[in-house]
Design a protein around this motif. Structure first.
Motif, PDB file in Angstrom:
ATOM      1  N   VAL A  28      24.974   7.862 118.148  1.00 33.43           N
ATOM      2  CA  VAL A  28      25.803   8.734 117.315  1.00 33.43           C
ATOM      3  C   VAL A  28      25.308  10.170 117.397  1.00 33.43           C
ATOM      4  O   VAL A  28      26.087  11.113 117.570  1.00 33.43           O
ATOM      5  N   GLU A  29      24.008  10.362 117.286  1.00 37.42           N
ATOM      6  CA  GLU A  29      23.440  11.707 117.306  1.00 37.42           C
ATOM      7  C   GLU A  29      23.621  12.368 118.662  1.00 37.42           C
ATOM      8  O   GLU A  29      23.844  13.583 118.756  1.00 37.42           O
ATOM      9  N   ALA A  30      23.551  11.587 119.736  1.00 42.28           N
ATOM     10  CA  ALA A  30      23.716  12.153 121.076  1.00 42.28           C
ATOM     11  C   ALA A  30      25.107  12.747 121.252  1.00 42.28           C
ATOM     12  O   ALA A  30      25.272  13.744 121.968  1.00 42.28           O
ATOM     13  N   ARG A  31      26.103  12.165 120.603  1.00 43.23           N
ATOM     14  CA  ARG A  31      27.454  12.712 120.707  1.00 43.23           C
ATOM     15  C   ARG A  31      27.520  14.080 120.049  1.00 43.23           C
ATOM     16  O   ARG A  31      28.147  15.017 120.569  1.00 43.23           O
ATOM     17  N   HIS A  32      26.899  14.209 118.901  1.00 42.26           N
ATOM     18  CA  HIS A  32      26.885  15.520 118.249  1.00 42.26           C
ATOM     19  C   HIS A  32      26.101  16.533 119.085  1.00 42.26           C
ATOM     20  O   HIS A  32      26.526  17.687 119.232  1.00 42.26           O
ATOM     21  N   ALA A  33      24.974  16.102 119.639  1.00 42.50           N
ATOM     22  CA  ALA A  33      24.137  17.013 120.436  1.00 42.50           C
ATOM     23  C   ALA A  33      24.839  17.482 121.696  1.00 42.50           C
ATOM     24  O   ALA A  33      24.442  18.490 122.299  1.00 42.50           O
ATOM     25  N   ALA A  34      25.899  16.782 122.118  1.00 38.77           N
ATOM     26  CA  ALA A  34      26.638  17.190 123.314  1.00 38.77           C
ATOM     27  C   ALA A  34      27.244  18.576 123.147  1.00 38.77           C
ATOM     28  O   ALA A  34      27.434  19.299 124.135  1.00 38.77           O
ATOM     29  N   ILE A  35      27.546  18.977 121.922  1.00 34.53           N
ATOM     30  CA  ILE A  35      28.097  20.314 121.692  1.00 34.53           C
ATOM     31  C   ILE A  35      27.101  21.371 122.162  1.00 34.53           C
ATOM     32  O   ILE A  35      27.459  22.327 122.869  1.00 34.53           O
ATOM     33  N   GLY A  36      25.847  21.200 121.798  1.00 34.39           N
ATOM     34  CA  GLY A  36      24.821  22.145 122.230  1.00 34.39           C
ATOM     35  C   GLY A  36      24.631  22.143 123.730  1.00 34.39           C
ATOM     36  O   GLY A  36      24.397  23.197 124.345  1.00 34.39           O
ATOM     37  N   ARG A  37      24.743  20.969 124.358  1.00 29.56           N
ATOM     38  CA  ARG A  37      24.577  20.902 125.805  1.00 29.56           C
ATOM     39  C   ARG A  37      25.755  21.533 126.536  1.00 29.56           C
ATOM     40  O   ARG A  37      25.590  22.111 127.607  1.00 29.56           O
ATOM     41  N   LEU A  38      26.949  21.438 125.956  1.00 25.25           N
ATOM     42  CA  LEU A  38      28.096  22.127 126.535  1.00 25.25           C
ATOM     43  C   LEU A  38      27.919  23.637 126.441  1.00 25.25           C
ATOM     44  O   LEU A  38      28.226  24.376 127.390  1.00 25.25           O
ATOM     45  N   ALA A  39      27.428  24.097 125.310  1.00 23.51           N
ATOM     46  CA  ALA A  39      27.183  25.530 125.151  1.00 23.51           C
ATOM     47  C   ALA A  39      26.138  26.015 126.154  1.00 23.51           C
ATOM     48  O   ALA A  39      26.296  27.076 126.771  1.00 23.51           O
ATOM     49  N   ALA A  40      25.079  25.228 126.335  1.00 21.16           N
ATOM     50  CA  ALA A  40      24.040  25.604 127.297  1.00 21.16           C
ATOM     51  C   ALA A  40      24.595  25.621 128.713  1.00 21.16           C
ATOM     52  O   ALA A  40      24.244  26.511 129.521  1.00 21.16           O
ATOM     53  N   PRO A 210      31.351  14.220 127.779  1.00 22.15           N
ATOM     54  CA  PRO A 210      30.010  14.770 128.029  1.00 22.15           C
ATOM     55  C   PRO A 210      28.889  13.810 127.658  1.00 22.15           C
ATOM     56  O   PRO A 210      27.742  14.009 128.054  1.00 22.15           O
ATOM     57  N   GLU A 211      29.227  12.773 126.904  1.00 22.45           N
ATOM     58  CA  GLU A 211      28.235  11.751 126.535  1.00 22.45           C
ATOM     59  C   GLU A 211      28.925  10.403 126.607  1.00 22.45           C
ATOM     60  O   GLU A 211      29.829  10.122 125.825  1.00 22.45           O
ATOM     61  N   ARG A 212      28.533   9.572 127.572  1.00 27.81           N
ATOM     62  CA  ARG A 212      29.199   8.291 127.788  1.00 27.81           C
ATOM     63  C   ARG A 212      29.158   7.429 126.523  1.00 27.81           C
ATOM     64  O   ARG A 212      28.228   7.509 125.713  1.00 27.81           O
ATOM     65  N   ASP A 213      30.173   6.558 126.408  1.00 29.26           N
ATOM     66  CA  ASP A 213      30.234   5.664 125.247  1.00 29.26           C
ATOM     67  C   ASP A 213      30.575   4.239 125.632  1.00 29.26           C
ATOM     68  O   ASP A 213      30.878   3.425 124.779  1.00 29.26           O
ATOM     69  N   THR A 242      25.541  16.454 131.395  1.00 27.62           N
ATOM     70  CA  THR A 242      25.300  16.818 130.001  1.00 27.62           C
ATOM     71  C   THR A 242      24.826  15.630 129.164  1.00 27.62           C
ATOM     72  O   THR A 242      24.361  15.818 128.043  1.00 27.62           O
ATOM     73  N   GLY A 243      24.984  14.419 129.662  1.00 27.43           N
ATOM     74  CA  GLY A 243      24.683  13.230 128.875  1.00 27.43           C
ATOM     75  C   GLY A 243      23.194  12.975 128.707  1.00 27.43           C
ATOM     76  O   GLY A 243      22.419  13.146 129.644  1.00 27.43           O
ATOM     77  N   GLN A 244      22.834  12.548 127.531  1.00 32.08           N
ATOM     78  CA  GLN A 244      21.449  12.132 127.280  1.00 32.08           C
ATOM     79  C   GLN A 244      21.222  10.712 127.765  1.00 32.08           C
ATOM     80  O   GLN A 244      20.173  10.398 128.335  1.00 32.08           O
TER      81      GLN A 244
END
Length: 375
Positions: A28-40, A210-213, A242-244
């Motif tokens: 769940v947290e990795a999906r939210h963190a994808a926003i930061g990775r897209l920005a980066a 950006p984050e596989r599910d 971008t995926g963790q």
């Protein structure tokens, strides 16, 4: 020249209810963190715009925390403009959600709520096709060819749905023609709905999530960095990881002549930190001897804690059982009679498949129990 990031299907708020409870939190947290990775990714590639082609949220009713945290993360990405298209999971029918987003959105977050051209940068026009409801029943890009823009402007389409040659994930009738980029004179058509990277021609792309599910689309998630050199020129498109988490699924075909444990170990990635961020599913099939079946199950059990999630699916793996294998349970007595009875039932063609499978599973469990006690 114009550069931007194309992404889609973040599905923020997905709960991963089909996974064990202890595995859900980081997913769940990795999906939210994808926003930061897209920005980066945007900053690393000199892009100041991120186009999100639908399904930013997993449902039309995400919790307040989900959408507010998303807006906060986007606001924190200085110098980045976010363009959000409602998809089928978070369609415009979610009036409460999008009303709240409009009210609280920072100045760098833009909701695309109408099928009308938007000039997102000098001489760059975005043609969005927001989804009005989960099953719109028509091609939402059909207005794009009729939309006139100045000849020296870039034309970028943004849509969510299936293309004729592979169809929507939801099996709907809302088909986007695969030649829409050509018929609408688009320099690029950014699509969402398909969770993996897919390309149609030179100008039409699904970015994938950006984050596989899910295991359906293997590997880590990614986004696309797109560079438009001039109106009408072929875009330069590069995938950026971008995926963790790394999602992998692999078949394991076995025969009694093989070393089943060695075959399994060959499929496992090298030991190390990478395993902690990996979700791995092994699908075993074929035939093995009863001792090999036991050894294989133990090897899978030993490997499981090293991965964030590990599934060993042996539903299609059959077991050969010899008299020697039955000797491993008992040479005589009640256990031997029970083992022979189970073996006979599992091999009896007159017995229905379900009962045969139950008998085979019971025989394996009996063997494992006896061998475990012996060790």
């Amino acid at each position: 020249m114009f550069r931007f990031i194309h992404s889609s299907d973040l599905h923020l708020g997905r709960r991963f209810g089909n996974f064990p409870e202890d595995a859900r939190g980081r997913l769940v947290e990795a999906r939210h963190a994808a926003i930061g990775r897209l920005a980066a990714s945007a900053q690393d590639h000199g892009a100041s715009h991120v186009l999100l082609a639908g399904d930013v949220f997993d449902t039309e009713t995400p919790s307040d925390a989900v959408w507010r945290h998303a807006l906060a993360a986007m606001s924190f990405a200085q110098g980045i403009q976010w363009w959000i298209l409602p998809g089928n999971h978070d369609s415009l029918a979610a009036e409460a959600l999008w009303g709240s987003v409009r009210t609280h959105a920072p100045t760098n977050v833009h909701l695309l709520g109408a099928p009308e051209p938007v000039e997102i940068a000098p001489r760059v026009v975005l043609l969005p096709a927001p989804v009005p409801r989960r099953f719109p029943g028509r091609d939402l890009t059909e207005w794009m060819p009729l939309c006139a823009t100045p000849e020296d402007h870039f034309r970028i389409g943004l849509a969510h749905g299936g293309v004729l040659s592979f169809g929507s994930e939801d099996g709907g009738a809302e088909i986007i023609p695969p030649d829409r980029a050509k018929s609408a004179r688009l320099d690029y058509l950014a699509l969402g709905d398909w969770h993996g990277l897919k390309q149609f021609g030179d100008r039409t792309f699904y970015s994938g999530t950006p984050e596989r599910d899910r295991f359906k689309h293997g590997g880590p998630g990614s986004c696309l960095a797109v560079t438009l050199m001039g109106p009408g020129t072929v875009p330069q498109v590069n995938a950026i990881q971008t995926g963790q988490f790394d999602w992998r699924e692999a078949p394991l075909a076995l025969t009694p002549a093989q070393d089943a444990v060695a075959a399994l170990e060959m499929l496992l990635p090298a030991e190390g930190r990478a395993r902690r961020d990996m979700l791995l599913r092994i699908r075993a099939a074929g035939w093995v001897r009863l001792p090999a079946r036991m050894a294989l199950a133990r090897a899978a059990e030993l490997a499981t804690p090293e991965f964030w999630h590990f599934e060993f699916d042996d539903a299609d793996l059959a077991t050969e059982c010899s008299l020697e294998d039955l000797d491993g349970i008992a040479l005589s007595g009640a256990l031997r009679l029970a083992a022979e009875g189970l073996h006979q039932r599992s091999e009896d063609a007159a017995t229905n498949p379900t009962d045969r499978a139950i008998a085979a599973a019971a025989l394996r469990r009996l063997y494992n129990y006896v061998q475990g006690e012996a060790q």
